[in-house]
Design a protein around this motif. Structure first.
Motif, PDB file in Angstrom:
ATOM      1  N   LEU A 264       0.887  -1.198  -0.207  1.00  0.00           N
ATOM      2  CA  LEU A 264       0.089   0.035   0.019  1.00  0.00           C
ATOM      3  C   LEU A 264       0.807   1.164  -0.142  1.00  0.00           C
ATOM      4  O   LEU A 264       0.586   2.022  -0.558  1.00  0.00           O
ATOM      5  N   PHE A 265       1.996   1.483   0.769  1.00  0.00           N
ATOM      6  CA  PHE A 265       2.798   2.307   0.784  1.00  0.00           C
ATOM      7  C   PHE A 265       3.509   2.667  -0.564  1.00  0.00           C
ATOM      8  O   PHE A 265       3.702   3.736  -1.191  1.00  0.00           O
ATOM      9  N   ALA A 266       3.898   1.433  -1.300  1.00  0.00           N
ATOM     10  CA  ALA A 266       4.731   1.487  -2.621  1.00  0.00           C
ATOM     11  C   ALA A 266       3.513   1.940  -3.561  1.00  0.00           C
ATOM     12  O   ALA A 266       3.830   2.982  -4.391  1.00  0.00           O
ATOM     13  N   ALA A 267       2.300   1.786  -3.363  1.00  0.00           N
ATOM     14  CA  ALA A 267       1.001   2.302  -4.192  1.00  0.00           C
ATOM     15  C   ALA A 267       1.030   3.710  -4.179  1.00  0.00           C
ATOM     16  O   ALA A 267       0.964   4.550  -5.075  1.00  0.00           O
ATOM     17  N   LEU A 268       1.012   4.239  -2.717  1.00  0.00           N
ATOM     18  CA  LEU A 268       0.985   5.619  -2.387  1.00  0.00           C
ATOM     19  C   LEU A 268       2.097   6.361  -3.008  1.00  0.00           C
ATOM     20  O   LEU A 268       1.902   7.440  -3.653  1.00  0.00           O
ATOM     21  N   GLY A 269       3.447   5.941  -2.877  1.00  0.00           N
ATOM     22  CA  GLY A 269       4.601   6.334  -3.498  1.00  0.00           C
ATOM     23  C   GLY A 269       4.579   6.699  -4.844  1.00  0.00           C
ATOM     24  O   GLY A 269       5.009   7.647  -5.508  1.00  0.00           O
ATOM     25  N   SER A 270       3.879   5.692  -5.636  1.00  0.00           N
ATOM     26  CA  SER A 270       3.867   5.895  -7.320  1.00  0.00           C
ATOM     27  C   SER A 270       2.922   6.974  -7.585  1.00  0.00           C
ATOM     28  O   SER A 270       3.134   7.375  -8.628  1.00  0.00           O
ATOM     29  N   ILE A 271       1.824   7.214  -6.901  1.00  0.00           N
ATOM     30  CA  ILE A 271       0.993   8.032  -7.247  1.00  0.00           C
ATOM     31  C   ILE A 271       1.096   9.550  -6.584  1.00  0.00           C
ATOM     32  O   ILE A 271       0.633  10.650  -7.322  1.00  0.00           O
ATOM     33  N   LEU A 272       1.834   9.620  -5.705  1.00  0.00           N
ATOM     34  CA  LEU A 272       2.240  10.984  -5.173  1.00  0.00           C
ATOM     35  C   LEU A 272       3.521  11.504  -6.102  1.00  0.00           C
ATOM     36  O   LEU A 272       4.562  11.391  -5.544  1.00  0.00           O
ATOM     37  N   SER A 273       3.204  12.027  -6.899  1.00  0.00           N
ATOM     38  CA  SER A 273       4.346  12.449  -7.987  1.00  0.00           C
ATOM     39  C   SER A 273       4.010  13.630  -8.906  1.00  0.00           C
ATOM     40  O   SER A 273       4.356  13.540  -9.952  1.00  0.00           O
ATOM     41  N   THR A 274       3.050  14.468  -8.268  1.00  0.00           N
ATOM     42  CA  THR A 274       3.078  15.732  -9.024  1.00  0.00           C
ATOM     43  C   THR A 274       4.124  16.616  -9.113  1.00  0.00           C
ATOM     44  O   THR A 274       4.815  16.558  -8.369  1.00  0.00           O
ATOM     45  N   PRO A 275       4.346  17.652 -10.084  1.00  0.00           N
ATOM     46  CA  PRO A 275       5.441  18.377 -10.099  1.00  0.00           C
ATOM     47  C   PRO A 275       5.733  19.132  -8.544  1.00  0.00           C
ATOM     48  O   PRO A 275       6.754  19.360  -7.906  1.00  0.00           O
ATOM     49  N   TYR A 276       4.537  19.589  -7.839  1.00  0.00           N
ATOM     50  CA  TYR A 276       4.693  20.057  -6.680  1.00  0.00           C
ATOM     51  C   TYR A 276       5.270  19.300  -5.707  1.00  0.00           C
ATOM     52  O   TYR A 276       5.945  19.390  -4.732  1.00  0.00           O
ATOM     53  N   TYR A 277       4.764  18.053  -5.660  1.00  0.00           N
ATOM     54  CA  TYR A 277       5.028  16.920  -4.470  1.00  0.00           C
ATOM     55  C   TYR A 277       6.546  16.648  -4.885  1.00  0.00           C
ATOM     56  O   TYR A 277       7.565  16.343  -3.872  1.00  0.00           O
ATOM     57  N   MET A 278       7.075  16.577  -6.138  1.00  0.00           N
ATOM     58  CA  MET A 278       8.337  15.812  -6.602  1.00  0.00           C
ATOM     59  C   MET A 278       9.422  17.146  -6.583  1.00  0.00           C
ATOM     60  O   MET A 278      10.599  16.746  -7.012  1.00  0.00           O
ATOM     61  N   LEU A 279       9.149  18.212  -5.922  1.00  0.00           N
ATOM     62  CA  LEU A 279      10.275  19.327  -6.204  1.00  0.00           C
ATOM     63  C   LEU A 279      11.506  19.043  -5.635  1.00  0.00           C
ATOM     64  O   LEU A 279      12.572  19.222  -6.077  1.00  0.00           O
TER      65      LEU A 279
END
Length: 393
Positions: free
Chosen positions: A321-336
């Protein structure tokens, strides 16, 4: 470092020593940076923005960061001073509904200080240190459970949530510590302890729900309906609190919506370097950031692979579940920057580090350490200030 030759009593004492050493390392860093970078003002650890509004009662003595916005710790501080919306401090928080959901550490600080404003900041800082102690202790016990030396508990300090929380008074180190405790409790089959840890994790941060979800889904997979209901009930204290928060706060700021297409944002981040500094130094920083993104992606894949190979029990499902979360938390704002994107997935990075030690698979330590290296960039300037201060001393 296997545990052969160490009796259980010696292993327990060694784990305690490891936890004390980890806590002292963090405390020494905090004391040094406060003395040499912030003229002895400990409120600087909350990183209050220079352009941010501060509640009048807290304005005096609050150190202002040179950064206009500051960082999240300033808002958790306000919650600790006003956990039940009695003073109007929610009006000084960037996203009160989001921040107030993460109530465990602020409320614990308020409780430890008996509600006395003069003690609350100190209590908050103490709880961050307690989180480091508990995380290192449980990491050490997990290493012992897997046949490794207790000293490996020090690897908890390499989880990005730990230095970031120690430096900015965040709640992420607490969730990482509870995750370490969850791994130990699962390994020991301690169902009641797992329930308590899941309940605390949900109150610490929303992602704590993934731990409870791992236990509940594992029970459902085996058709153990009563166990699934019990596991799901660990989220009830958090859900009740969130319901109260909804009645007291406006809707969350849309700026905090960080979900995107799975993995795509992570890959795109590799091809969108930031200009951090001119010349060769700036290019080196871009390389470090790119390596951190690669490390994040490799950690997600590695954690998911190991979790799947574990024939997913509660731990395996939670990590998936954490891996799935990490894969979708990937917007430019988040990945800055790694300082931001590493914190929500720190429980997964902790799992990779501990499993890499336990198996042992030393190459597996590389991806999380690449992320940590990029996080460490933020500590270069304060470290230089400490060195200059020591040189004058």
């Amino acid at each position: 470092m296997p545990t052969s030759g160490l009796g259980e009593g010696r292993r327990l004492r060694a784990s305690c020593l490891v936890a004390v050493l980890a806590t002292l390392c963090v405390l020494l860093w905090q004391a040094a940076t406060v003395r040499y970078n912030f003229a002895g003002n400990w409120s600087a650890l909350f990183c209050t923005g220079g352009a941010q509004r501060v509640p009048p009662e807290l304005e005096r003595g609050t150190h202002r960061s040179t950064h206009p916005d500051g960082y999240d710790g300033q808002f958790y501080r306000y919650i600790a001073h006003d956990p039940f919306f009695q003073k109007g401090y929610a009006n000084y928080i960037d996203d009160a509904r989001l921040r107030y959901r993460r109530i465990l550490v602020p409320l614990a600080a308020w409780t430890l200080a008996a509600g006395r404003a003069a003690w609350i900041d100190t209590a908050f800082m103490l709880l961050v240190l307690v989180s480091v102690f508990a995380g290192a202790w449980w990491s050490s016990r997990y290493a012992v459970l897997r046949g490794r030396h207790p000293a490996w508990g020090l690897i908890f300090l390499a989880v990005p949530a730990v230095p970031t929380s120690a430096d900015r008074m965040l709640v992420d180190a607490t969730l990482a510590a509870l995750t370490a405790g969850f791994l130990v409790a699962a390994g020991q089959g301690a169902a009641r302890r797992m329930w308590v840890l899941c309940a605390l994790a949900c109150l610490t941060r929303e992602t704590g729900l993934l731990l409870a979800g791992g236990v509940a889904l594992d029970a459902l997979r085996h058709r153990r309906w009563a166990v699934a209901v019990t596991a799901a009930s660990s989220a009830l204290p958090a859900l009740a609190w969130w319901g109260f928060v909804v009645t007291q706060t406006p809707p969350s700021n849309a700026a905090h919506v960080n979900a995107g297409y799975p993995v795509l944002g992570i890959v795109l981040r590799l091809f969108t370097p930031r200009t951090l500094a001119p010349g060769l130094f700036g290019a080196a920083l871009q390389v470090v950031e790119a390596l951190a993104v690669v490390g994040l992606l490799a950690s997600l894949v590695l954690a998911a692979w190991w979790a799947w190979r574990m024939k997913p029990g509660a731990v395996g499902i939670a990590i998936l579940l954490f891996a799935a979360l990490g894969s979708i938390l990937s917007t430019p704002y988040y990945m800055l920057e790694a300082f931001g994107f590493a914190r929500p997935v720190s429980p997964l990075l902790l799992f990779v580090l501990l499993e890499g030690v336990a198996r042992p698979c030393w190459a597996a330590l590389t991806p999380p350490l690449l992320v940590l290296m990029a996080v460490g960039i933020n500590f270069a300037y304060p470290a230089w200030g400490i060195l200059r201060g020591l040189a004058r001393w």
